[in-house]
Motif scaffolding. Structure first.
Motif, mmCIF file in Angstrom:
data_model
loop_
_atom_site.group_PDB
_atom_site.id
_atom_site.type_symbol
_atom_site.label_atom_id
_atom_site.label_comp_id
_atom_site.label_asym_id
_atom_site.label_seq_id
_atom_site.Cartn_x
_atom_site.Cartn_y
_atom_site.Cartn_z
ATOM 1 N N PHE A 82 1.929 38.276 2.515
ATOM 2 C CA PHE A 82 2.486 36.966 2.827
ATOM 3 C C PHE A 82 1.625 35.896 2.174
ATOM 4 C CE2 PHE A 82 2.600 33.116 5.461
ATOM 5 C CZ PHE A 82 3.964 32.882 5.526
ATOM 6 N N PHE A 83 2.284 34.877 1.594
ATOM 7 C CA PHE A 83 1.540 33.807 0.943
ATOM 8 C C PHE A 83 1.680 32.500 1.721
ATOM 9 C CE2 PHE A 83 1.410 30.560 -2.623
ATOM 10 C CZ PHE A 83 0.026 30.480 -2.612
ATOM 11 N N LEU A 84 2.813 31.823 1.571
ATOM 12 C CA LEU A 84 3.083 30.578 2.279
ATOM 13 C C LEU A 84 4.511 30.621 2.818
ATOM 14 C CD1 LEU A 84 1.532 27.964 -0.212
ATOM 15 C CD2 LEU A 84 0.560 28.683 1.985
ATOM 16 N N PRO A 85 4.797 29.948 3.933
ATOM 17 C CA PRO A 85 6.144 29.999 4.527
ATOM 18 C C PRO A 85 7.204 29.384 3.625
ATOM 19 C CG PRO A 85 4.782 28.347 5.621
ATOM 20 C CD PRO A 85 3.872 29.117 4.723
ATOM 21 N N ARG A 123 21.247 19.774 2.956
ATOM 22 C CA ARG A 123 21.402 21.187 2.602
ATOM 23 C C ARG A 123 20.042 21.881 2.538
ATOM 24 N NH1 ARG A 123 24.788 22.412 -2.610
ATOM 25 N NH2 ARG A 123 24.007 24.445 -1.917
ATOM 26 N N GLU A 124 20.056 23.207 2.756
ATOM 27 C CA GLU A 124 18.846 24.001 2.540
ATOM 28 C C GLU A 124 18.737 24.330 1.057
ATOM 29 O OE1 GLU A 124 16.492 24.708 4.584
ATOM 30 O OE2 GLU A 124 17.427 23.991 6.439
ATOM 31 N N TRP A 125 17.557 24.173 0.498
ATOM 32 C CA TRP A 125 17.341 24.467 -0.908
ATOM 33 C C TRP A 125 16.745 25.868 -1.052
ATOM 34 C CZ3 TRP A 125 15.628 19.854 -4.430
ATOM 35 C CH2 TRP A 125 16.506 18.780 -4.235
ATOM 36 N N VAL A 126 16.999 26.471 -2.214
ATOM 37 C CA VAL A 126 16.574 27.855 -2.433
ATOM 38 C C VAL A 126 15.159 27.911 -3.008
ATOM 39 C CG1 VAL A 126 17.059 30.020 -3.629
ATOM 40 C CG2 VAL A 126 18.946 28.600 -2.795
ATOM 41 N N VAL A 127 14.252 28.474 -2.224
ATOM 42 C CA VAL A 127 12.902 28.797 -2.701
ATOM 43 C C VAL A 127 12.673 30.264 -2.367
ATOM 44 C CG1 VAL A 127 10.424 28.405 -2.431
ATOM 45 C CG2 VAL A 127 12.004 26.468 -2.428
ATOM 46 N N TYR A 128 12.311 31.037 -3.382
ATOM 47 C CA TYR A 128 12.141 32.477 -3.207
ATOM 48 C C TYR A 128 10.678 32.848 -3.456
ATOM 49 C CZ TYR A 128 12.478 37.481 -4.204
ATOM 50 O OH TYR A 128 12.290 38.834 -4.220
ATOM 51 N N SER A 129 10.121 33.619 -2.554
ATOM 52 C CA SER A 129 8.723 34.025 -2.700
ATOM 53 C C SER A 129 8.609 35.534 -2.551
ATOM 54 C CB SER A 129 7.848 33.336 -1.648
ATOM 55 O OG SER A 129 6.500 33.748 -1.779
ATOM 56 N N LYS A 130 8.142 36.185 -3.600
ATOM 57 C CA LYS A 130 7.894 37.620 -3.520
ATOM 58 C C LYS A 130 6.561 37.863 -2.821
ATOM 59 C CE LYS A 130 10.417 39.130 -7.640
ATOM 60 N NZ LYS A 130 10.333 39.879 -8.923
ATOM 61 N N PRO A 131 6.427 38.965 -2.107
ATOM 62 C CA PRO A 131 5.129 39.288 -1.501
ATOM 63 C C PRO A 131 4.050 39.385 -2.577
ATOM 64 C CG PRO A 131 6.844 40.728 -0.650
ATOM 65 C CD PRO A 131 7.443 39.973 -1.800
ATOM 66 N N PRO A 132 2.827 38.977 -2.268
ATOM 67 C CA PRO A 132 1.748 39.090 -3.257
ATOM 68 C C PRO A 132 1.640 40.504 -3.807
ATOM 69 C CG PRO A 132 1.022 37.800 -1.380
ATOM 70 C CD PRO A 132 2.371 38.347 -1.014
ATOM 71 N N PHE A 133 1.522 40.612 -5.134
ATOM 72 C CA PHE A 133 1.430 41.916 -5.780
ATOM 73 C C PHE A 133 0.033 42.110 -6.348
ATOM 74 C CE2 PHE A 133 3.353 38.758 -8.508
ATOM 75 C CZ PHE A 133 2.620 38.840 -9.668
ATOM 76 N N HIS A 171 4.393 35.313 -6.479
ATOM 77 C CA HIS A 171 5.394 34.807 -7.415
ATOM 78 C C HIS A 171 6.408 33.997 -6.613
ATOM 79 C CE1 HIS A 171 8.909 35.765 -10.387
ATOM 80 N NE2 HIS A 171 8.477 34.523 -10.494
ATOM 81 N N VAL A 172 6.450 32.674 -6.842
ATOM 82 C CA VAL A 172 7.322 31.775 -6.089
ATOM 83 C C VAL A 172 8.276 31.094 -7.064
ATOM 84 C CG1 VAL A 172 7.429 29.939 -4.359
ATOM 85 C CG2 VAL A 172 5.367 31.354 -4.538
ATOM 86 N N VAL A 173 9.568 31.073 -6.717
ATOM 87 C CA VAL A 173 10.592 30.481 -7.576
ATOM 88 C C VAL A 173 11.251 29.318 -6.847
ATOM 89 C CG1 VAL A 173 12.673 30.881 -8.948
ATOM 90 C CG2 VAL A 173 11.029 32.746 -8.595
ATOM 91 N N PHE A 174 11.252 28.141 -7.478
ATOM 92 C CA PHE A 174 11.884 26.942 -6.935
ATOM 93 C C PHE A 174 13.138 26.642 -7.763
ATOM 94 C CE2 PHE A 174 7.507 26.692 -5.683
ATOM 95 C CZ PHE A 174 7.491 26.035 -4.452
#
Length: 366
Positions: A153-156, A206-216, A64-67
């Motif tokens: 882990f999915f992608l950096p 600026r750094e942008w916010v991308v959040y990635s939860k560990p694969p479930f 689950h990745v949030v941009f």
């Protein structure tokens, strides 16, 4: 739109008579408005969509990745919704597909389901995309399934964030050159090339916010996530607590204080204004599929994935909750055996009389 939502499941939209095909139990229910922004109407639409999507699920972990769009771009997005949100989908999908294809990260073709959300818990404008992605993909020669290299882990995230930033800013710059963006009201100061490119330059630093939860987990967990994110509107009925003295009270989670739950009060007009910030343009598609899940090649790609994974198509009946099954099957609340069917339609005659005269049209049994 607000008129439809306000009258949803009231006598003003008419009623229908439902009858059980086993015990002949009858009940009268109000018609719904079926507006996609209505909190009441989305639960049944969501469940029907979940059944359809169950055939696309794979027995693998999902990420689950949030941009998230920087707040400085939110006003531009609000005044250019159709164009900006389309560019957002494009930037996110290209970022995920391109980084996953890199042999240094995964080296595979992946599938992406992306859902647009435009709100925060307090109903302010906060555009972001939720993406559900199988944690793995097909080799480019279609010879095998390639799983993620590390468990959990999915992608950096940093690589995703910087590519997403570069792509969205480049797309906005291109749209500006083509005069595809408008700058009404307070945005007028950004209409000059100097001001616009200065904003993009500041955001690039600026750094942008991308959040990635560990694969479930597998399909059953994925459906829970789909139910949570796909057919939500700005606020659900369950969060509304009441309206008193022209103020609306609702529950919300404060992300700045460890998601602490509290109650917010807003003037009714301000509450409606915030809700309307999240009404999408007519016909705009807020749920999109990319890569292996794209409509043009989904069936063939998923069949190949299941071949390599030695898996079969998921049975929706085993993945839905009992509540979802009951809602979809329209089971009779009295005998629990039969199914409710609509046997007559009733609509309120205009102008309505105090006694609410109804005109009923029974369905042709044939």
């Amino acid at each position: 739109m607000l008129h439809d939502i306000g009258l949803c499941r009231t006598a003003a939209l008419g009623t229908h008579l439902e009858r059980c095909d086993h015990c002949n139990y009858e009940t009268v229910a109000y018609d719904s408005c079926r507006n996609r922004h209505c909190p009441r109407c989305q639960s049944s639409a969501r469940d029907r969509w979940l059944v359809k999507q169950a055939s696309s699920l794979l027995p693998v972990p999902y990420a689950h990745v949030v941009f998230t769009v920087p707040e400085q771009l939110a006003p531009l997005a609000l005044r250019n919704q159709r164009r900006f949100y389309s560019l957002l989908f494009r930037a996110v999908s290209e970022t995920l597909l391109q980084i996953a294809a890199d042999p240094r990260h995964l080296g595979a073709r992946i599938g992406v389901l992306a859902v647009l959300h435009t709100w925060s818990q307090n109903l302010r404008h906060h555009p972001h995309l939720h993406c559900l992605v199988p944690a793995g993909g097909l080799a480019f020669n279609n010879s095998r399934w390639i799983a993620t290299r590390r468990h959990g882990f999915f992608l950096p995230v940093r690589v995703l964030s910087r590519m997403f930033r570069g792509k969205l800013l480049a797309f906005l710059k291109q749209s500006y050159r083509r005069s595809e963006l408008c700058f009404p009201g307070k945005l007028a100061e950004l209409s000059t090339p100097g001001a616009f490119h200065s904003l993009l330059g500041a955001l690039r630093r600026r750094e942008w916010v991308v959040y990635s939860k560990p694969p479930f987990g597998g399909p059953e967990h994925v459906l829970k996530y789909l139910a949570r994110y796909t057919h939500r509107v700005a606020i659900s009925n369950g969060r509304l607590l009441g309206i008193e003295n022209g103020q609306v009270r609702f529950r919300w989670r404060d992300s700045r204080h460890n998601n602490r739950s509290s109650v917010m009060k807003l003037d009714a007009v301000e509450f409606i204004r915030r809700f309307l910030l999240h009404v999408l343009p007519a016909g705009f598609v807020k749920i999109r599929h990319f890569g292996l899940l794209a409509n043009r090649n989904r069936r063939q790609a998923l069949a190949l994935c299941r071949l390599h994974l030695r898996a079969i198509v998921a049975d929706p009946s085993t993945l839905l909750t009992e509540q979802q099954k009951s809602a979809l099957s329209r089971s009779c609340p009295q005998c629990r055996c039969g199914t409710l069917h609509v046997v007559a339609r009733c609509s309120v005659l205009d102008p309505p009389s105090p006694s609410l005269v109804f005109h009923c049209a029974a369905f042709d049994s044939s």
